[in-house]
Design an enzyme around this catalytic site. Structure first.
Site, PDB file in Angstrom:
ATOM      1  N   GLN A  71       0.818  -1.215   0.000  1.00 23.61           N
ATOM      2  CA  GLN A  71       0.000   0.000   0.000  1.00 23.61           C
ATOM      3  C   GLN A  71       0.857   1.273   0.000  1.00 23.61           C
ATOM      4  OE1 GLN A  71      -2.976  -1.608   3.320  1.00 23.61           O
ATOM      5  NE2 GLN A  71      -3.835   0.021   2.082  1.00 23.61           N
ATOM      6  N   HIS A  72       0.208   2.362  -0.307  1.00 26.03           N
ATOM      7  CA  HIS A  72       0.693   3.738  -0.074  1.00 26.03           C
ATOM      8  C   HIS A  72       1.809   4.243  -0.988  1.00 26.03           C
ATOM      9  CE1 HIS A  72      -1.522   2.794   3.508  1.00 26.03           C
ATOM     10  NE2 HIS A  72      -0.537   2.136   4.079  1.00 26.03           N
ATOM     11  N   ASP A 233      -2.554  -4.817  -0.203  1.00 24.19           N
ATOM     12  CA  ASP A 233      -2.244  -6.197   0.201  1.00 24.19           C
ATOM     13  C   ASP A 233      -2.985  -6.636   1.459  1.00 24.19           C
ATOM     14  OD1 ASP A 233      -0.655  -4.591   1.856  1.00 24.19           O
ATOM     15  OD2 ASP A 233       1.225  -5.582   1.346  1.00 24.19           O
TER      16      ASP A 233
HETATM   17  O1  LIG Z   1       1.880   0.080   4.855  1.00 27.98           O
HETATM   18  C1  LIG Z   1       1.294  -0.980   4.973  1.00 27.98           C
HETATM   19  C2  LIG Z   1      -0.133  -1.022   5.400  1.00 27.98           C
HETATM   20  O2  LIG Z   1      -0.631   0.207   5.846  1.00 27.98           O
HETATM   21  C3  LIG Z   1       2.001  -2.245   4.675  1.00 27.98           C
HETATM   22  O3  LIG Z   1       1.296  -3.356   5.127  1.00 27.98           O
HETATM   23  C4  LIG Z   1       2.296  -2.341   3.198  1.00 27.98           C
HETATM   24  O4  LIG Z   1       1.075  -2.593   2.543  1.00 27.98           O
HETATM   25  C5  LIG Z   1       3.379  -3.355   2.901  1.00 27.98           C
HETATM   26  O5  LIG Z   1       3.000  -4.668   3.156  1.00 27.98           O
HETATM   27  P1  LIG Z   1       3.955  -5.957   3.109  1.00 27.98           P
HETATM   28  O6  LIG Z   1       4.803  -5.881   1.898  1.00 27.98           O
HETATM   29  O7  LIG Z   1       4.717  -5.996   4.385  1.00 27.98           O
HETATM   30  O8  LIG Z   1       2.992  -7.092   3.020  1.00 27.98           O
END
Ligand SMILES: O=C(CO)[C@@H](O)[C@H](O)COP(=O)(O)O
Ligand SMILES: Nc1ncnc2c1ncn2[C@@H]1O[C@H](COP(=O)(O)OP(=O)(O)O)[C@@H](O)[C@H]1O
Length: 473
Positions: A71-72, A233
């Site tokens: 995300q983000h 995700d």
């Molecule tokens: O920043 C967040 C959720 O707010 C993280 O969960 C990212 O979405 C990355 O996820 P992973 O690669 O660790 O699954």
């Protein structure tokens, strides 16, 4: 058999699963690594997606595809759709100052929580855009559109048909800081406040609304498969686990995440809980830490052991590691908001200066951050029904066995798997079916881990977690 595919373009790698649309049975899968670093050229994700698709035997026979992604991340495109600069990822903390400014400008956390369900921290896209406008005005001026990693890969699969064709979904849009899960609308005023003007943003699709079709090209030789809207995700993981309201997903991946499926939105003015939307039309309040599985990677490296030995060592030490506490802020931290913090080891004595104690302190330290997260999401009012434990770190036996003691609740551990990619595949099947609700796939049998809660571990952690040094430079 009708096949569907799901993609997880996560921080460390890209995973592709191909499943039977009707039964959900796994047919094929592939994966490829992503480069390290907190800024990454999106072209590297595309290359990894291509390799993962090839590893999964191609998608030529697949009827629908959807992409789940980290995300983000800020992906900036120029008016021709070319990437302007490497994407700043969710774990890049350079926009911490911008987050502070934006929070103050709107009058504090409550105003942001009311507006978009979250309070700015360095992870969120809105703060990265402010940083770009301030520090790279040339790149900011070239930016015609901004989107997220999963939006960009979905658009690439569609053949990159112009920036006006970008799409996203509620789940990932809710992590930008300029889309409100409360109203289901963009807050373009906040985007303009951060960036100085309003670039093109992706159209937000409904949970099972088609996002076009895959174009024939180097990613997929034969186009035509239906594209799902995809999602972030964490929303994809909840969908992959068929999580229902009240179900909590604790993910020990690169990030540590505690999320809860909720029928009502959550606004937390402290910013501890981010009040995101999910991928089904509900909500997904969550707490994210920057330090999870990589704390285990770093501790194993420090001890010169592999993950299996790290786990064995951790389980051989007593609960609480004799008072040794690892505060795991190796990448700074997002929750609590300490972007410039470093990790720390407290309680070192001749007795605790042992590999086993350090291994245990690492596992307990990352779990203490998640236990705080569980308390925060539970305080939102949705009664906790079940707690699932997933992510690469859940492959560690020590994590699985120590988690219930630190979290204070039994945890359900599904078999090791790619639940984000599975959620994306389930979304693809849903889009294909055109039904009101996602297809019901049999749930994997979970291992239940129970342990007597050991509150002393969290109490000792709480005593020392603020005693950390700032990063150099
Ligand atoms: O920043 C967040 C959720 O707010 C993280 O969960 C990212 O979405 C990355 O996820 P992973 O690669 O660790 O699954
Ligand atoms: N057996 C294990 N014990 C502990 N950590 C593990 C184990 N297997 C994998 N990991 C770690 O899990 C992480 C990858 O997990 P994953 O959930 O795929 O991350 P992400 O989705 O953020 O890319 C890596 O840091 C990896 O070293």
């Amino acid at each position: 058999m009708t096949l569907v595919a799901g993609v997880d373009s996560s921080t460390q790698s890209c995973k592709v699963v191909v499943r039977d649309a009707e039964t959900g049975a796994l047919v094929r899968e592939g994966r490829a690594p992503h480069p390290d670093g907190t800024e990454v050229d999106p072209a590297a994700w595309r290359t990894a997606l291509q390799a993962a698709i090839e590893g999964a035997g191609g998608l030529g026979d697949v009827a629908a595809v959807a992409v789940g992604g980290q995300q983000h991340g800020m992906v900036c495109l120029d008016e021709d759709g070319a990437v302007v600069r490497p994407a700043l990822l969710w774990n890049d903390t350079r926009s911490a100052g911008a987050a502070r400014e934006l929070t103050a400008e709107l009058g504090g956390g409550q105003a942001w929580a009311d507006a978009v369900g979250l309070v700015p921290v360095a992870s969120f896209t809105v703060t990265k855009l402010r940083w770009l406008a301030q520090h790279e005005p040339g790149n900011a001026a070239r930016t015609a559109a901004v989107c997220l990693p999963h939006d960009w890969l979905t658009w690439e699969l569609a053949g990159a048909p112009g920036v006006d064709a970008l799409v996203t979904d509620r789940g990932d849009a809710s992590g930008t800081g300029y889309w409100s899960p409360l109203t289901g609308e963009y807050r373009l005023d906040l985007l303009e406040r951060a960036f100085g003007r309003t670039p093109v943003v992706p159209r937000v699709l409904g949970p099972a609304e088609p996002a076009g079709t895959v174009a024939a090209g180097d990613l997929v030789a034969d186009g035509g498969a239906v594209l799902g809207p995809g999602t972030g995700d964490n929303a994809a993981a909840a969908l992959g686990l068929a999580a229902e309201p009240g179900d909590v997903v604790v993910s020990v991946g690169t990030s540590g995440v505690v999320s809860i499926v909720s029928t009502t939105p959550m606004t937390d003015p402290t910013g501890t809980v981010a009040g995101f939307a999910d991928a089904t039309g509900y909500f997904l309040p969550l707490v994210t830490t920057l330090n999870a599985a990589r704390v285990l990677d770093a501790t194993a490296r420090l001890l010169g052991v592999d993950h299996a030995e790290l786990s064995r060592l951790a389980l051989s030490a007593p609960p609480g590691a004799g008072g040794l506490v690892l505060v795991p802020y190796l990448e700074g931290e997002r929750t609590p908001n300490k972007p410039h913090a470093t990790g720390a080891l407290h309680g070192l004595t001749l007795a605790t200066a042992e590999p086993a104690h350090l291994a245990r302190a690492a596992v307990e330290g990352l779990l203490c951050g998640l236990a705080d997260g569980l308390a925060a999401v539970a305080a939102g009012g949705t009664p906790v029904r079940r707690v699932f434990l997933v992510g690469g770190g859940a492959r560690s036996e020590a994590v699985r066995r120590i988690a219930p003691a630190v979290l204070g609740v039994p945890v359900l551990v599904p078999p090791p798997g790619e639940y984000v990619a599975d959620g994306a595949a389930r979304q693809a099947a849903w889009v294909l079916a055109g039904s009101d609700t996602p297809p019901v796939w049999p749930s994997a049998a979970t291992e239940v881990h129970e342990a007597d809660p050991v509150p002393a571990v969290r109490e000792r952690y709480a005593e020392v977690r603020d005693l950390t040094a700032e990063r150099l430079g």
